[in-house]
Design an enzyme around this catalytic site. Structure first.
Site, PDB file in Angstrom:
ATOM      1  N   VAL A  15       1.521   6.893   0.591  1.00  0.00           N
ATOM      2  CA  VAL A  15       0.700   5.869   1.225  1.00  0.00           C
ATOM      3  C   VAL A  15      -0.676   5.920   0.576  1.00  0.00           C
ATOM      4  O   VAL A  15      -1.205   7.007   0.317  1.00  0.00           O
ATOM      5  CB  VAL A  15       0.583   6.128   2.744  1.00  0.00           C
ATOM      6  CG1 VAL A  15      -0.393   5.167   3.395  1.00  0.00           C
ATOM      7  CG2 VAL A  15       1.952   6.021   3.404  1.00  0.00           C
ATOM      8  N   CYS A  16      -1.241   4.769   0.311  1.00  0.00           N
ATOM      9  CA  CYS A  16      -2.572   4.687  -0.278  1.00  0.00           C
ATOM     10  C   CYS A  16      -3.527   5.542   0.546  1.00  0.00           C
ATOM     11  O   CYS A  16      -3.726   5.295   1.731  1.00  0.00           O
ATOM     12  CB  CYS A  16      -3.043   3.237  -0.291  1.00  0.00           C
ATOM     13  SG  CYS A  16      -4.667   3.001  -1.013  1.00  0.00           S
ATOM     14  N   LEU A  17      -4.087   6.566  -0.071  1.00  0.00           N
ATOM     15  CA  LEU A  17      -4.945   7.508   0.651  1.00  0.00           C
ATOM     16  C   LEU A  17      -6.189   6.843   1.214  1.00  0.00           C
ATOM     17  O   LEU A  17      -6.690   7.256   2.255  1.00  0.00           O
ATOM     18  CB  LEU A  17      -5.330   8.669  -0.258  1.00  0.00           C
ATOM     19  CG  LEU A  17      -4.193   9.591  -0.668  1.00  0.00           C
ATOM     20  CD1 LEU A  17      -4.696  10.671  -1.600  1.00  0.00           C
ATOM     21  CD2 LEU A  17      -3.543  10.211   0.554  1.00  0.00           C
ATOM     22  N   VAL A  51      -6.483   4.156   2.748  1.00  0.00           N
ATOM     23  CA  VAL A  51      -6.185   3.592   4.057  1.00  0.00           C
ATOM     24  C   VAL A  51      -6.487   4.609   5.155  1.00  0.00           C
ATOM     25  O   VAL A  51      -7.068   4.286   6.176  1.00  0.00           O
ATOM     26  CB  VAL A  51      -4.700   3.151   4.131  1.00  0.00           C
ATOM     27  CG1 VAL A  51      -4.320   2.733   5.525  1.00  0.00           C
ATOM     28  CG2 VAL A  51      -4.442   2.042   3.138  1.00  0.00           C
ATOM     29  N   ASN A  54       0.799  -1.222   0.000  1.00  0.00           N
ATOM     30  CA  ASN A  54       0.000   0.000   0.000  1.00  0.00           C
ATOM     31  C   ASN A  54       0.830   1.269   0.000  1.00  0.00           C
ATOM     32  O   ASN A  54       0.323   2.346   0.319  1.00  0.00           O
ATOM     33  CB  ASN A  54      -0.966  -0.012   1.181  1.00  0.00           C
ATOM     34  CG  ASN A  54      -1.784  -1.273   1.220  1.00  0.00           C
ATOM     35  OD1 ASN A  54      -1.626  -2.080   2.122  1.00  0.00           O
ATOM     36  ND2 ASN A  54      -2.629  -1.495   0.227  1.00  0.00           N
TER      37      ASN A  54
END
Length: 147
Positions: A47-49, A51, A39
């Site tokens: 970072v994968c938003l 999340v 991620n």
């Protein structure tokens, strides 16, 4: 230093950007030094938003990001919504090999003595501390001043 699974012992420098609507809108988080995680985009460190956005509330603050969200992300990667497809595929196919790759990245890119030397991005509205100003940093370009 986080003590989470295969990331144990790794030290990362993080980039945090607060939107104008913060705390009503979640911050943008990125790793400055490399981390191997499904991620996290390997090139940008973003970072994968989803999340953070999925559970964000204006009642949260940056302490929640560092003490809850990021540790949870490291402990429970979501291979079904990856930013790093290779890491996601390896995690799903061979968890032992995935964890070994994570440890290799930690040893190569996330040592405490290395993190202090990583270049920092400065925004235009940040001021240099006295130590940074006096450091004689050769990375700063200087040219003639226009009258």
């Amino acid at each position: 230093m986080w003590k989470f699974g295969p990331y144990h012992g790794g030290v990362w420098k993080l980039r945090v950007e607060l939107p104008d609507a913060y705390p009503y809108k979640s911050p943008s988080i990125g790793f400055v030094n490399k981390i191997y995680h499904p991620n996290v985009d390997e090139m940008s460190g973003s970072v994968c938003l989803d999340v953070i956005n999925q559970t964000w509330s204006p009642m949260f603050d940056l302490v929640n990001v560092f003490e809850v969200f990021l540790p949870q992300l490291l402990l429970y990667p979501n291979a079904s919504d990856p930013l790093n497809g290779e890491a996601a595929a390896l995690l799903m196919r061979d968890k032992t090999s995935y964890e070994q790759r994570v440890k290799e990245y930690c040893e190569k890119y996330a040592k405490a003595e290395d993190v202090g030397g990583l270049p920092e991005e400065k925004s235009s509205d940040e001021e240099l501390s006295e130590d940074e100003y006096d450091s004689g940093d050769d990375d700063m370009a200087a040219g003639p001043v226009d009258p």
